[in-house]
Design an enzyme around this catalytic site. Structure first.
Site, short mmCIF file in Angstrom:
data_model
loop_
_atom_site.label_atom_id
_atom_site.label_comp_id
_atom_site.label_asym_id
_atom_site.label_seq_id
_atom_site.Cartn_x
_atom_site.Cartn_y
_atom_site.Cartn_z
N CYS A 253 5.17 29.08 11.46
CA CYS A 253 4.21 28.16 12.08
C CYS A 253 4.76 26.74 12.21
O CYS A 253 4.72 26.14 13.29
CB CYS A 253 2.89 28.17 11.31
SG CYS A 253 2.94 27.47 9.64
N HIS A 301 -1.01 25.65 7.22
CA HIS A 301 -0.78 26.30 8.52
C HIS A 301 -0.89 25.23 9.61
O HIS A 301 -1.60 24.24 9.45
CB HIS A 301 -1.79 27.42 8.77
CG HIS A 301 -1.46 28.23 10.00
ND1 HIS A 301 -0.41 29.14 10.02
CD2 HIS A 301 -2.01 28.26 11.24
CE1 HIS A 301 -0.35 29.69 11.22
NE2 HIS A 301 -1.30 29.17 11.98
N HIS A 313 0.16 28.96 18.27
CA HIS A 313 0.71 28.96 16.91
C HIS A 313 1.42 30.28 16.65
O HIS A 313 1.26 31.26 17.38
CB HIS A 313 -0.41 28.72 15.88
CG HIS A 313 -1.36 29.88 15.74
ND1 HIS A 313 -1.73 30.41 14.53
CD2 HIS A 313 -2.02 30.62 16.67
CE1 HIS A 313 -2.58 31.41 14.70
NE2 HIS A 313 -2.78 31.55 15.99
#
Length: 337
Positions: A253, A301, A313
Site C-alpha cells: 500500500c 493503510h 490502493h
C-alpha cells in the site's frame, strides 16, 4: 377369563406423554432434515474470512514497522559511512602531524647540545642568538602542532566512539527488520492456509474486483504534483499486491503511494505513517485527486484519492491494485503534498 376393567387414568396420561414426546421428536427430526445444509459451512466461511482479514491487518501493521525499521537502518548506514570517511581523513591528518612532530623531536635528539653550552662555545654570539630566536619560533610552532595533534586525537577518539554506538544501533535495527519480516511472513502464510480452506468461488470473490475506473467527477488536482501522481496510480491499477514492493511491477500500500509520487518528482517516506505527515492535513470533504488517504487509528493503510468518493490502493496479498470507496475503512487523515 377376559377382564373388562377400564384402563387407569395414570396409564392414559403416560401413554399421552409418550405420544406427545414421539411427535416432538418427529417434528425436531423433520426440522433438522429441512434445515439448510450449508448453514454451518457458511458460518465457517464467514469466520475464516474474518480471521484472514484480521491477519492481513496485523501483517500490514507489521509491514509498516518493517519499513520504518528499514528506513532507520538506512539512515544509520549513511551516517556510519559518512563517519568512516571523516575518520579516515582525521587519521590521515593525525599521521601527518605525527610525522612532523617526530622529525622535530629527531632533530633535537640528534643535536644533543645544551643551548647554553652552545652559546658559550660559539665564536659568533650574535649569529647564535638569531638562530636561537628562529629555534624559539620553531618551538612555538611545534607546541601549537602538538596541541592541535592532541585536539585532533581527542576528536578522532570521540568519532570512533560515536561510530561504535551507531554500529551497535544499526545491528539492533537489522535485527528489528528481520524480526518484523518474519512476523509478516508468518501472518501471511497463516492467512494463505486459511484461504485454501474456502471454496474456490469464495477465494475468487476476495481477489476479483472490477479494476476499471468508476464514473468520475472532474475535479482539479490537490497540488501541482498531484495530477502526475494520480495518473501514475491509475496506471498501476491491475498490478499485483507484492509485500514490501514499491513498483513498478508490484506494490504494497505505501509502496504504491511512494512510487506514484516519485513519478511526479516528489520523494515521500516509505511508511504510511510517514506519508500521513508528509504534507498539509485537510478535511475529507475537501479531498482532490492525488491527495493521500491513510486509514485506521495507526495510519497502517494508505491509498490515493481519485475523485468521486474513490481511492486507488494496493489492498492485500492476492488482490490487485484497484479502486475502492474512500470510506472502505475508518479514515485516519487526508494529506495534501
Amino acid at each position: 377369563m377376559v377382564s373388562h376393567r377400564r384402563p387407569s387414568q395414570t396409564g392414559l396420561a403416560a401413554s399421552a406423554r409418550v405420544t406427545v414426546l414421539s411427535a416432538a421428536a418427529a417434528t425436531a427430526a423433520a426440522a433438522l432434515a429441512s434445515a439448510p445444509a450449508g448453514a454451518e459451512p457458511r458460518e465457517t466461511a464467514a469466520a475464516t474470512r474474518a480471521e484472514v482479514d484480521r491477519l492481513y491487518t496485523e501483517a500490514e501493521r507489521a509491514t509498516e514497522r518493517f519499513h520504518r525499521a528499514d528506513e532507520d537502518a538506512g539512515r544509520l548506514r549513511e551516517r556510519v559511512s559518512g563517519a568512516r570517511d571523516r575518520l579516515a581523513r582525521g587519521q590521515d591528518r593525525i599521521n601527518g602531524m605525527r610525522r612532523t612532530l617526530g622529525s622535530v623531536a629527531g632533530a633535537q635528539y640528534r643535536s644533543g647540545v645544551d643551548p647554553s653550552l652552545e652559546l658559550f662555545l660559539s665564536s659568533d654570539p650574535d649569529s647564535y642568538l638569531e638562530r636561537a630566536a628562529a629555534l624559539e619560533r620553531l618551538g612555538d610552532r611545534h607546541a601549537r602542532t602538538l596541541a592541535e595533534f592532541r585536539d585532533a586525537q581527542r576528536e578522532l577518539d570521540q568519532q570512533r566512539a560515536e561510530v561504535a554506538r551507531d554500529l551497535t544501533e544499526l545491528e539492533r535495527g537489522r535485527s528489528a527488520v528481520a524480526r518484523h519480516k518474519r512476523s509478516v511472513e508468518r501472518k501471511l502464510e497463516h492467512a494463505r492456509r486459511l484461504l485454501e480452506r474456502l471454496p474456490a468461488a469464495e477465494r475468487a470473490s476476495r481477489s476479483a474486483r472490477d479494476g476499471s475506473a468508476p464514473g468520475t467527477v472532474l475535479l482539479a488536482s490537490g497540488s501541482r504534483h498531484a495530477s502526475s501522481a494520480a495518473a501514475a496510480a491509475r496506471g498501476a491499477v491491475g498490478s499485483p499486491y507484492v509485500w514490501g514492493a514499491n513498483g513498478p511491477s508490484g506494490f504494497d500500500c505505501s509502496g504504491l503511494v511512494q512510487w506514484s509520487y516519485a513519478q511526479a518528482g516528489v520523494a515521500l517516506p516509505r511508511t504510511s505513517q510517514g506519508q500521513a505527515n508528509a504534507g498539509r492535513r485537510i478535511p475529507l470533504s475537501e479531498a482532490r485527486p492525488g491527495d493521500i488517504v491513510t486509514y485506521r487509528g495507526d495510519a497502517s493503510h494508505v491509498g490515493m484519492y481519485m475523485g468521486n468518493g474513490q481511492v486507488v490502493h494496493a489492498p492485500y496479498p492476492g488482490a490487485a491494485v484497484r479502486y475502492d470507496p474512500v470510506g472502505m475503512m475508518p479514515v485516519h487523515a487526508v494529506t495534501r503534498v
